[in-house]
Design a protein around this motif. Structure first.
Motif, PDB file in Angstrom:
ATOM      1  N   ARG A 135      -3.001   5.353 -14.407  1.00  0.00           N
ATOM      2  CA  ARG A 135      -2.749   5.352 -12.483  1.00  0.00           C
ATOM      3  C   ARG A 135      -1.645   5.890 -11.990  1.00  0.00           C
ATOM      4  O   ARG A 135      -1.861   6.483 -11.002  1.00  0.00           O
ATOM      5  N   ALA A 136      -0.593   5.843 -12.951  1.00  0.00           N
ATOM      6  CA  ALA A 136       0.507   6.483 -12.185  1.00  0.00           C
ATOM      7  C   ALA A 136       0.162   7.944 -11.955  1.00  0.00           C
ATOM      8  O   ALA A 136       0.587   8.491 -10.851  1.00  0.00           O
ATOM      9  N   LEU A 137      -0.472   8.533 -12.831  1.00  0.00           N
ATOM     10  CA  LEU A 137      -0.841  10.048 -12.489  1.00  0.00           C
ATOM     11  C   LEU A 137      -1.834  10.246 -11.328  1.00  0.00           C
ATOM     12  O   LEU A 137      -1.693  11.131 -10.630  1.00  0.00           O
ATOM     13  N   LYS A 138      -2.744   9.515 -11.463  1.00  0.00           N
ATOM     14  CA  LYS A 138      -3.878   9.464 -10.325  1.00  0.00           C
ATOM     15  C   LYS A 138      -3.481   9.131  -8.941  1.00  0.00           C
ATOM     16  O   LYS A 138      -4.127   9.769  -8.086  1.00  0.00           O
ATOM     17  N   LEU A 139      -2.459   8.232  -8.978  1.00  0.00           N
ATOM     18  CA  LEU A 139      -1.928   8.026  -7.646  1.00  0.00           C
ATOM     19  C   LEU A 139      -1.124   9.282  -6.758  1.00  0.00           C
ATOM     20  O   LEU A 139      -1.580   9.380  -5.537  1.00  0.00           O
TER      21      LEU A 139
ATOM     22  N   LEU B 158       6.327   2.593 -10.154  1.00  0.00           N
ATOM     23  CA  LEU B 158       6.517   1.479 -10.755  1.00  0.00           C
ATOM     24  C   LEU B 158       5.361   1.311 -11.755  1.00  0.00           C
ATOM     25  O   LEU B 158       5.642   0.576 -12.883  1.00  0.00           O
ATOM     26  N   SER B 159       4.185   1.962 -11.718  1.00  0.00           N
ATOM     27  CA  SER B 159       3.291   1.949 -12.679  1.00  0.00           C
ATOM     28  C   SER B 159       3.580   2.833 -13.924  1.00  0.00           C
ATOM     29  O   SER B 159       3.375   2.210 -14.991  1.00  0.00           O
ATOM     30  N   CYS B 160       4.349   3.785 -13.773  1.00  0.00           N
ATOM     31  CA  CYS B 160       4.812   4.518 -14.737  1.00  0.00           C
ATOM     32  C   CYS B 160       6.248   3.825 -15.500  1.00  0.00           C
ATOM     33  O   CYS B 160       6.015   3.504 -16.872  1.00  0.00           O
TER      34      CYS B 160
ATOM     35  N   PRO C 173       4.788  10.044 -17.169  1.00  0.00           N
ATOM     36  CA  PRO C 173       3.686   9.609 -17.713  1.00  0.00           C
ATOM     37  C   PRO C 173       2.816  10.306 -18.613  1.00  0.00           C
ATOM     38  O   PRO C 173       2.029   9.928 -19.488  1.00  0.00           O
ATOM     39  N   VAL C 174       2.902  11.684 -18.572  1.00  0.00           N
ATOM     40  CA  VAL C 174       2.145  12.328 -19.611  1.00  0.00           C
ATOM     41  C   VAL C 174       2.700  12.211 -20.901  1.00  0.00           C
ATOM     42  O   VAL C 174       2.105  12.262 -21.999  1.00  0.00           O
ATOM     43  N   GLY C 175       4.185  12.064 -20.689  1.00  0.00           N
ATOM     44  CA  GLY C 175       4.752  11.599 -22.349  1.00  0.00           C
ATOM     45  C   GLY C 175       4.179  10.446 -22.728  1.00  0.00           C
ATOM     46  O   GLY C 175       3.811  10.338 -24.027  1.00  0.00           O
ATOM     47  N   ILE C 176       4.098   9.575 -21.917  1.00  0.00           N
ATOM     48  CA  ILE C 176       3.551   8.182 -22.540  1.00  0.00           C
ATOM     49  C   ILE C 176       2.248   8.177 -22.727  1.00  0.00           C
ATOM     50  O   ILE C 176       1.799   7.598 -23.993  1.00  0.00           O
ATOM     51  N   LEU C 177       1.315   8.884 -22.034  1.00  0.00           N
ATOM     52  CA  LEU C 177      -0.030   9.164 -22.446  1.00  0.00           C
ATOM     53  C   LEU C 177      -0.228   9.962 -23.925  1.00  0.00           C
ATOM     54  O   LEU C 177      -0.986   9.537 -24.736  1.00  0.00           O
TER      55      LEU C 177
ATOM     56  N   GLY D 253       0.920  -1.204   0.100  1.00  0.00           N
ATOM     57  CA  GLY D 253      -0.048  -0.013  -0.066  1.00  0.00           C
ATOM     58  C   GLY D 253       0.691   1.323  -0.001  1.00  0.00           C
ATOM     59  O   GLY D 253       0.410   2.410   0.494  1.00  0.00           O
ATOM     60  N   VAL D 254       1.954   1.237  -0.317  1.00  0.00           N
ATOM     61  CA  VAL D 254       2.815   2.500  -0.497  1.00  0.00           C
ATOM     62  C   VAL D 254       2.461   3.191  -2.060  1.00  0.00           C
ATOM     63  O   VAL D 254       2.846   2.812  -2.856  1.00  0.00           O
ATOM     64  N   VAL D 255       1.785   4.318  -1.943  1.00  0.00           N
ATOM     65  CA  VAL D 255       1.292   4.837  -3.075  1.00  0.00           C
ATOM     66  C   VAL D 255       2.489   5.562  -3.861  1.00  0.00           C
ATOM     67  O   VAL D 255       2.376   5.411  -4.936  1.00  0.00           O
ATOM     68  N   TRP D 256       3.670   5.926  -3.456  1.00  0.00           N
ATOM     69  CA  TRP D 256       4.809   6.451  -4.166  1.00  0.00           C
ATOM     70  C   TRP D 256       5.221   5.435  -4.980  1.00  0.00           C
ATOM     71  O   TRP D 256       5.699   5.560  -6.059  1.00  0.00           O
TER      72      TRP D 256
END
Length: 910
Positions: free
Chosen positions: A609-613, A586-588, A626-630, A578-581
């Motif tokens: 998900r990476a952005l929302k977290l 890792l999602s990114c 993350p924005v570059g990937i999107l 449950g560590v959000v950071w």
């Protein structure tokens, strides 16, 4: 009640009775006494009643005067009982008066809470007991079971009397509770609530009645017991306690403070009381239905007791509890919880215990508790250096959930560092936080301070200086000190060395440096190092950098399946803990892997998900990832509306001074290229290249900016410049089997003649297929199809087009799906021996490895002689393999070969 009626009937016939009613607090003794008294008076009897209180113990004859006050003829006796010295004649006169009243009618003498009665009154009642055996007097006494030892002599004398009866009142059963509930709430609600109400109250009538009062307004929703418990229930709990002995109340308070950590022995130690006295009090609490197995029956019971404590008493008990746990080497988080609950602590040792507890809480992934401990410690009088250390720990704790929230402490920490209050290790952490949030000037100042802290000055500083240089080199190379710009990898051990703690970060950085520097990992050394690190490293705040560097090594070494596997493993651990950071970072990484594999939908999901977290602001300068990937995904899918929205997302200017700006620049450039804003695309690609060159980080696996520029020049009609850039990109790719080399081949093919283009595109397809770059492969296949078509090879063009269409559909590349004429392929049918039906079978299940290799190359349009040369086998062998392939797959020509024959990373196909 029937038993009482029988006893009183015997009394009326001249056989006096003595009855002692025992029960826990609020067990119904008083109600029973009042009901019986009313029945006696209604039946013609005479009533003398009294209720003893705790204060009556110190008032001689206080209870006796209560009994005599209603009797008109007892005025002189009452006055005599107030005198300093009461004679024995006066006491005999009291008994005579009572017996005289019984001559007129049956007499009921009732004393409630007799355990509180004063000794002289009890002595007078004892005289009466000895005289009522053959009279019409009935003596009824009610006492609490927790106070049996108050008048032991009186009790012994009662038990000796033949006419004595003792009645013990038990708590209500579940059926009894249901009956009470039914009388007020209706039968439906009663049976649905009875078990929960009994569990919460232990059958205590007062508590059940309080529940009924609290529940009366919400009886339409009888589905959850916790909802009705309110003020009436709380007051009933306190009433039970204040009607008990002071010792019982004190033990209840001690139990409430210790909550789940205190045994009766520990409660005794906390209160500095005799353990046996505490055990008696615990028995009283159990009897009252408040406690079960040493714990309060319901959290609201504990809350009622705890909230009733005065602030001073609360501070006293919690501080003492913390001290006792510390003396006994108890759990550090329990100590800290007591200190925080105390609200005001002056003990010198408290801050150190709170800091230890915060560290332990972080080890257990309990950031909320860690923040609570640190903030309380900071509220105390703390020396400046220790305060700075606590604030650094607070940044770490808050960063795990919200880097944006943690940023509020940075200004205070910058001042602390200027005042010399931070260690080199703490300064290294602060540098990362400052750069992450785009505080460029502060970061430069911190880096300068670290640069002058030479290793020889303090051996302990050396690892943190090295790790910070390494982090800067691959994240913010623009801010790398001058003396560290030309020694890439110089501080780290060789990539081939065995990784062992505490050098995992250095090992990961060395492997990453090698891959980026060479553009390949031909001997697999870097891949082995990265995988060993991922195998032996548990996720933590300290190891996250090494873990991400190892994943990047696998990504840039083009070991995407392996990178995906380990990233999924680590992401599962981060999710479980449950560590959000960690989840966000890792999602990114997982999104980047998916993008490079051409799995656009999956890349989009992970990036979102990476952005929302942690939010856009929480990503700081790294938001470009993350924005570059999107942006890349939306552009590849042809979803230009979404891409435009991502471009409108505000990003910090400082991002372009870090590596995190590079993927954003590339994604923005490709969006401009896809929307025919070619000059804007060229500016972005050129700026990306200039930054990478200036930072000595011109690594094609990171960003193949030359190929991107070449594509733009092709669109602008400058084939010569495009060809030059493509060849430069190929020369810098380091390996003829890398995805960047395959991409450059595709661009180079567009600048060549028809025959050369066909040859180059085939090579490009082979490389891209082997590397698993499905997105670029789709584009290369589309180009290859058009190349065959331009040469009049329409069957081959159609075959390649089908494969391009299938991949485009899998990747969700809408624009390419529209461009290629994907022809639906008929199912492959083969005969199963012994079967009467035909059934489809995948090629991989019926072809040998050699046959699959030949079939895969044939499906790309290679001639038998070309296949012979590539696989180093004879033309005759190729023909034999193709004959077997056609027979096994039940096809007649090459154009009918399936499109699911794909190259493996080792050069084989499947």
């Amino acid at each position: 009640m029937k038993l009482f009626d029988e006893l009183f009937a015997d009394t009326a016939r001249g056989s006096g009775k003595i009855t002692l009613v025992s029960g826990a607090v609020a067990s119904g003794k008083t109600e029973l006494l009042h009901t019986f008294a009313d029945r006696c008076v209604a039946g013609g009897g005479i009533l003398l009643s009294a209720t003893a209180t705790r204060e009556d113990r110190s008032v001689p004859f206080g209870v006796l005067r209560q009994l005599l006050d209603p009797v008109p003829s007892a005025g002189r006796l009452v006055d005599a009982l107030v005198a300093p010295h009461v004679s024995s004649e006066t006491l005999r006169a009291v008994g005579t008066l009572a017996l005289g009243l019984s001559d007129e009618a049956p007499l009921l003498v009732a004393v409630d809470d007799v355990h509180h009665a004063d000794a002289p009154s009890m002595d007078c009642l004892l005289r009466l007991v000895k005289r009522i055996r053959s009279t019409r007097v009935m003596l009824v006494l009610a006492e609490s079971t927790q106070a049996w030892s108050v008048h032991p002599a009186f009790r012994i004398e009662l038990v000796r009397q033949a006419q004595f009866r003792r009645i013990r009142l038990a708590p209500l059963t579940v059926n009894g509770v249901a009956e009470m509930l039914g009388q007020h709430l209706g039968q439906a609600a009663a049976w649905s609530l009875a078990h929960e109400a009994h569990q919460a109250t232990g059958g205590n009538q007062l508590l059940v009645r309080a529940l009924i009062e609290d529940y009366a307004d919400v009886v339409e929703f009888p589905d959850h017991m916790s909802r009705p418990m309110g003020e009436s229930f709380r007051q009933a709990v306190l009433a039970c306690l204040y009607r008990s002995t002071p010792e019982t109340l004190e033990v209840a308070q001690g139990t409430a403070v210790l909550e789940t950590t205190g045994s009766p022995a520990e409660v005794a130690e906390l209160l500095d009381r005799d353990p046996e006295a505490v055990e008696r009090a615990m028995y009283a609490l159990r009897s009252a239905g408040l406690v079960e197995n040493g714990r309060f029956r319901h959290p609201l019971i504990r809350a009622a007791v705890y909230d009733d404590l005065t602030p001073g008493r609360l501070t006293e008990l919690h501080t003492r509890a913390a001290q006792l746990l510390r003396d006994e080497a108890g759990c550090v988080t329990d100590i800290a919880d007591h200190l925080v609950a105390a609200k005001q602590v002056s003990a010198d040792w408290a801050v150190a215990e709170l800091e230890r507890a915060a560290e332990r809480a972080l080890d257990e992934d309990d950031e909320e508790s860690a923040v609570r401990y640190i903030e309380f410690a900071l509220s105390m009088s703390v020396p400046p250096r220790q305060q700075a250390s606590l604030r650094m720990l607070l940044v770490r704790a808050e960063w795990r959930s919200s880097p944006e929230t943690a940023a509020r402490h940075l200004e205070a920490l910058y001042r602390a560092q200027r005042d010399g209050l931070l260690s080199v290790e703490q300064t290294a952490v602060l540098v990362r936080a400052a750069m992450w949030h785009g505080h460029v000037q502060d970061a430069e100042e911190l880096i300068g301070d670290m640069a002058v802290a030479r290793p020889e000055a303090t051996a302990r500083a050396h690892p943190f200086l090295i790790s910070t240089r390494n982090w800067l080199r691959f994240s913010c190379p623009q801010f790398l000190p001058d003396d560290a710009r030309d020694d890439a990898g110089g501080d780290a051990p060789a990539a081939g060395a065995a990784p062992a703690p505490p050098g995992q970060q250095d090992q990961a950085v060395a492997a990453l440096s090698t891959v980026l520097g060479r553009g390949r990992d031909e001997d697999g050394g870097c891949t082995r190092v990265a995988e060993q690190i991922l195998q032996t490293t548990s996720l933590s705040d300290v190891t996250l950098e090494a873990v991400v560097a190892a994943l990047q090594t696998l990504i840039y070494a083009e070991q995407l399946p392996m990178a995906a596997h380990w990233c999924d493993v680590l992401l599962a651990e981060a999710d479980a803990r449950g560590v959000v950071w960690w989840q966000a970072v890792l999602s990114c990484s997982r999104a980047e892997i998916a993008l490079r594999k051409g799995e656009l939908v999956e890349a989009q999901q992970h990036a979102v998900r990476a952005l929302k977290l942690i939010g856009v602001r929480g990503w700081g300068v790294a938001v470009g990832l993350p924005v570059g990937i999107l942006l890349s995904v939306a552009t590849a899918m042809g979803d230009f509306d979404s891409a435009h929205r991502y471009l409108k997302e505000s990003v910090p200017e400082a991002m372009f001074q870090t590596v995190y700006g590079l993927p954003y620049l590339r994604a923005r450039g490709r969006y401009y290229m896809a929307t025919d804003r070619l000059q804007a695309a060229l500016v972005n690609f050129r700026y990306c290249g200039e930054l990478m060159t200036a930072w000595n980080l011109d690594a094609p696996p990171l960003i193949p900016w030359r190929s991107d520029m070449a594509e733009v020049y092709l669109r602008l009609g400058d084939h010569e410049r495009a060809q030059q850039l493509a060849k430069e990109q190929m020369a810098r790719s380091g390996s003829r089997t890398s995805r960047t080399y395959g991409y450059a081949l595709r661009v180079l093919a567009a600048t060549s003649g028809h025959r050369a283009r066909l040859r180059i595109l085939k090579e490009s397809v082979e490389v891209l297929q082997a590397r698993g770059d499905r997105l670029t492969l789709t584009q290369a296949l589309s180009d290859l199809s058009r190349a065959h078509q331009s040469l009049g090879e329409f069957s081959k063009a159609r075959m390649i087009s089908r494969r391009a269409g299938r991949l485009a559909k899998e990747c969700r590349v809408q624009q390419l799906q529209a461009e290629v004429a994907a022809v639906p392929e008929k199912p492959l049918l083969i005969v199963e021996r012994g079967a009467d039906t035909w059934s489809p079978a995948p090629a991989a299940e019926v072809l040998t490895l050699s046959e699959r290799r030949v079939a895969a190359l044939a499906s790309l349009g290679y001639t038998n002689r070309e296949i012979s040369g590539k696989l180093h086998i004879t033309v005759s062998t190729v023909e034999q393999h193709l004959t077997k392939v056609f027979r096994k797959l039940n096809v007649k020509r090459r154009t009918d070969l399936p499109v699911d024959l794909e190259f493996q990373g080792d050069g084989s196909v499947r």
